[in-house]
Design a protein around this motif. Structure first.
Motif, mmCIF file in Angstrom:
data_model
loop_
_atom_site.group_PDB
_atom_site.id
_atom_site.type_symbol
_atom_site.label_atom_id
_atom_site.label_comp_id
_atom_site.label_asym_id
_atom_site.label_seq_id
_atom_site.Cartn_x
_atom_site.Cartn_y
_atom_site.Cartn_z
ATOM 1 N N SER A 89 -36.951 62.531 14.841
ATOM 2 C CA SER A 89 -36.120 63.187 13.821
ATOM 3 C C SER A 89 -34.631 63.181 14.137
ATOM 4 N N CYS A 90 -34.125 62.074 14.641
ATOM 5 C CA CYS A 90 -32.688 62.039 14.947
ATOM 6 C C CYS A 90 -31.873 61.735 13.693
ATOM 7 N N GLY A 91 -32.517 61.128 12.698
ATOM 8 C CA GLY A 91 -31.812 60.837 11.445
ATOM 9 C C GLY A 91 -30.980 59.570 11.475
ATOM 10 N N GLY A 92 -30.965 58.892 12.625
ATOM 11 C CA GLY A 92 -30.124 57.706 12.802
ATOM 12 C C GLY A 92 -30.431 56.588 11.830
ATOM 13 N N CYS A 93 -31.695 56.339 11.569
ATOM 14 C CA CYS A 93 -32.067 55.221 10.694
ATOM 15 C C CYS A 93 -31.515 55.417 9.285
ATOM 16 N N ALA A 94 -31.612 56.672 8.798
ATOM 17 C CA ALA A 94 -31.122 56.945 7.444
ATOM 18 C C ALA A 94 -29.599 56.782 7.376
ATOM 19 N N LEU A 95 -28.914 57.187 8.441
ATOM 20 C CA LEU A 95 -27.455 57.049 8.491
ATOM 21 C C LEU A 95 -27.027 55.589 8.504
ATOM 22 N N LEU A 96 -27.782 54.788 9.272
ATOM 23 C CA LEU A 96 -27.394 53.394 9.483
ATOM 24 C C LEU A 96 -27.700 52.479 8.313
ATOM 25 N N CYS A 97 -28.753 52.786 7.569
ATOM 26 C CA CYS A 97 -29.240 51.854 6.547
ATOM 27 C C CYS A 97 -28.140 51.510 5.540
ATOM 28 N N PRO A 98 -27.713 50.226 5.503
ATOM 29 C CA PRO A 98 -26.602 49.860 4.606
ATOM 30 C C PRO A 98 -27.010 49.897 3.133
ATOM 31 N N ALA A 145 -39.667 45.515 25.507
ATOM 32 C CA ALA A 145 -40.293 46.828 25.293
ATOM 33 C C ALA A 145 -40.637 47.527 26.604
ATOM 34 N N VAL A 146 -40.596 46.768 27.713
ATOM 35 C CA VAL A 146 -40.948 47.321 29.018
ATOM 36 C C VAL A 146 -40.191 48.610 29.327
ATOM 37 N N VAL A 147 -38.914 48.637 28.949
ATOM 38 C CA VAL A 147 -38.081 49.792 29.293
ATOM 39 C C VAL A 147 -38.007 50.842 28.177
ATOM 40 N N SER A 148 -38.825 50.666 27.143
ATOM 41 C CA SER A 148 -38.780 51.614 26.024
ATOM 42 C C SER A 148 -39.136 53.021 26.483
ATOM 43 N N GLN A 149 -38.476 54.007 25.867
ATOM 44 C CA GLN A 149 -38.836 55.404 26.150
ATOM 45 C C GLN A 149 -40.202 55.720 25.568
ATOM 46 N N GLY A 150 -40.518 55.046 24.494
ATOM 47 C CA GLY A 150 -41.807 55.273 23.849
ATOM 48 C C GLY A 150 -42.021 54.168 22.849
ATOM 49 N N GLY A 151 -43.225 54.089 22.321
ATOM 50 C CA GLY A 151 -43.508 53.099 21.293
ATOM 51 C C GLY A 151 -43.410 51.661 21.773
ATOM 52 N N ALA A 152 -43.660 51.443 23.083
ATOM 53 C CA ALA A 152 -43.566 50.083 23.637
ATOM 54 C C ALA A 152 -44.533 49.136 22.922
ATOM 55 N N GLU A 157 -34.035 48.122 15.012
ATOM 56 C CA GLU A 157 -33.298 47.878 16.254
ATOM 57 C C GLU A 157 -32.746 49.180 16.844
ATOM 58 N N PHE A 158 -32.352 50.079 15.952
ATOM 59 C CA PHE A 158 -31.715 51.314 16.412
ATOM 60 C C PHE A 158 -32.692 52.286 17.060
ATOM 61 N N CYS A 159 -33.884 52.397 16.516
ATOM 62 C CA CYS A 159 -34.799 53.474 16.933
ATOM 63 C C CYS A 159 -35.211 53.325 18.398
ATOM 64 N N LYS A 160 -34.757 54.287 19.197
ATOM 65 C CA LYS A 160 -35.024 54.298 20.635
ATOM 66 C C LYS A 160 -36.511 54.479 20.921
ATOM 67 N N TYR A 161 -37.195 55.110 19.997
ATOM 68 C CA TYR A 161 -38.607 55.442 20.215
ATOM 69 C C TYR A 161 -39.539 54.447 19.525
ATOM 70 N N ASN A 162 -38.940 53.410 18.939
ATOM 71 C CA ASN A 162 -39.727 52.394 18.238
ATOM 72 C C ASN A 162 -40.649 52.987 17.176
ATOM 73 N N ALA A 163 -40.105 53.934 16.424
ATOM 74 C CA ALA A 163 -40.903 54.564 15.375
ATOM 75 C C ALA A 163 -40.888 53.742 14.089
ATOM 76 N N LEU A 164 -40.124 52.646 14.091
ATOM 77 C CA LEU A 164 -40.076 51.798 12.901
ATOM 78 C C LEU A 164 -40.432 50.362 13.261
ATOM 79 N N ALA A 165 -41.171 49.728 12.373
ATOM 80 C CA ALA A 165 -41.479 48.302 12.542
ATOM 81 C C ALA A 165 -41.200 47.620 11.204
ATOM 82 N N PHE A 166 -41.028 46.313 11.249
ATOM 83 C CA PHE A 166 -40.777 45.560 10.015
ATOM 84 C C PHE A 166 -41.759 44.399 9.966
ATOM 85 N N ILE A 167 -42.771 44.550 9.152
ATOM 86 C CA ILE A 167 -43.857 43.584 9.134
ATOM 87 C C ILE A 167 -44.084 43.079 7.707
ATOM 88 N N LYS A 168 -44.243 41.801 7.562
ATOM 89 C CA LYS A 168 -44.480 41.174 6.250
ATOM 90 C C LYS A 168 -43.426 41.627 5.233
#
Lengths: 121, 291
Positions: free
Chosen positions: B102-111, A43-50, B79-90
């Motif tokens: 709002s890139c829409g990538g997650c919706a496109l990728l979801c199998p 996460a160190v290199v993350s653009q955000g949400g590290a 894994e895809f979200c560059k901004y880590n806007a998604l987490a998977f817990i429990k």
């Protein structure tokens, strides 16, 4: 019970890293087996949400307690959903913090900062 | 007139150098113009113009909405979200809406097609009138990740049918939000302060406008007698200086009272008229050279 600490170096003698989400490494320690291992924090290199990504890793490793000097709100939300307790670390080495934790002398972190988000400026 | 529809952006490496001063006064001194406040995190041009608002519209983006019962837990979205806007817990996916870009990538990728998109308002655009100036303001809601959708909407909708000159008050700095603001402009005015720090900030936007291959010129603001590091920097790098605004208490007072200098004082009207003339000449020159 597995605990985790953000550290500056891959050593039990390392200081605790002042950042959680952007710490270079995480130390994992099992209080029953006394075994430890280290992990590079991607996460160190993350653009955000590290903090979110780091918390995901902590949760995925089955950690029950995180020892950190501070923690952001979003990371706090993930950790809380994952039922990871967050304790406030003390100044000193990772080993000293493990000792303090095992002696039940650490307190729960009660402030979660709103983040140091790198602004798009 | 050849000035029709010219888009002029005003930028600087940090806040407080005089972007709003320059863009508001240039827009006001033009016969008729459009002013766009792209500094959506803290728009302040409207404080000067006090426009009569004629319309207002929400800016909508799409963010992921997860149907947990369809989720297989593959974590492709996480894994895809560059901004880590998604987490998977429990065994459940979890969206951080404020972090999503709002890139829409997650919706496109979801199998499993477990992710769909829902609409969310991140702010608004406001259009108003202040005498000879149409004032367009973008306002980003607090805590939102990116103002770019607001800037896109502002710039798309502000194309002048009458061919009026457009003055774009940019956000400070040189990051993507500024890039979006200057992308389609004809000319960039870089406002600089006469300090070493000012030089550093000027250099940031100087690099940016060169990267975008824009025509540009510098306005030296808050000039004092004696050495001006920003001026020196311009001369060393052959950067055209298109105007100088002297440090002036009167201008400071007018500004802090949210008054538009050119509407209050003949002296400043002349100063900005001549600056506007210089800018328009530069733009024309560039148009001729590039055509």
């Amino acid at each position: 019970m597995k605990i985790a600490i953000p550290v500056d170096e891959k050593s039990l003698k390392s200081s605790v890293c002042s950042s959680f989400g952007r710490a270079p490494y995480f130390l994992f320690y099992n209080t029953v087996t006394k075994k430890d291992y280290f992990l590079d924090n991607r996460a160190v290199v993350s653009q955000g949400g590290a903090g979110i990504r780091a918390s995901q890793v902590i949760a995925d490793h089955g950690v029950k307690a995180l020892l950190t000097p501070q923690c952001g709100e979003n990371a706090g939300k993930v950790l809380s959903k994952a039922e990871v307790l967050v304790y406030k670390s003390i100044p000193g080495t990772a080993q000293q913090n493990i000792d303090e934790f095992e002696a039940d002398r650490l307190i729960l972190l009660n402030e979660f900062h709103s983040g140091f988000h790198s602004h798009e400026k | 007139m050849k000035n029709s529809g010219t888009k002029i952006a005003v930028l600087s490496g940090k806040g407080g150098t005089g972007k709003t001063l320059v863009s508001v006064n240039l827009a006001s001194v033009a016969e008729k113009s459009i002013y766009i406040d792209c500094d959506v995190e803290e728009p302040n041009g409207h404080l000067f113009f006090k426009p009569k608002v004629v319309c207002e519209e929400d800016v909508i983006v799409k963010i992921p909405s997860v149907n947990e019962s369809l989720c297989s837990g593959c974590r492709k979205c996480v894994e895809f979200c560059k901004y880590n806007a998604l987490a998977f817990i429990k065994n459940k996916p979890f969206v951080f809406e404020e972090i999503c870009h709002s890139c829409g990538g997650c919706a496109l990728l979801c199998p499993e097609k477990a992710i769909s998109e829902k609409e969310k308002s991140i702010g608004k655009v406001q259009k108003g009138i202040s005498l000879n100036v149409t004032v367009n303001t973008g306002i980003l809601n607090m805590g939102e990740a990116s103002g770019i959708p607001i800037i896109k909407k502002l710039l798309n909708e502000s194309i002048s049918k009458e061919g009026l000159p457009i003055f774009i008050d940019c956000p400070p700095g040189s990051a993507c939000i500024v890039m979006e603001s200057i992308k389609d402009t004809d000319y960039c005015i870089l406002v600089a302060e006469p300090t070493l720090f000012g030089v550093h900030n000027l250099n940031m936007v100087y690099e940016l406008v060169r990267l975008f291959d824009k025509s540009y010129g510098v306005v030296l603001n808050k000039c004092l007698d004696g050495e001006n590091p920003a001026e020196k920097f311009c001369k060393e790098n052959n950067i055209p200086i298109i105007g100088r605004i002297m440090f002036d208490n009167k201008l400071g007072f007018l500004n802090s009272d949210a008054k538009i200098a050119v509407r209050e004082s003949e002296k400043f009207k002349q100063l900005f008229s001549s600056l506007l003339e210089t800018v328009m000449k530069e733009v024309q020159h560039e148009t001729v050279v590039n055509s």
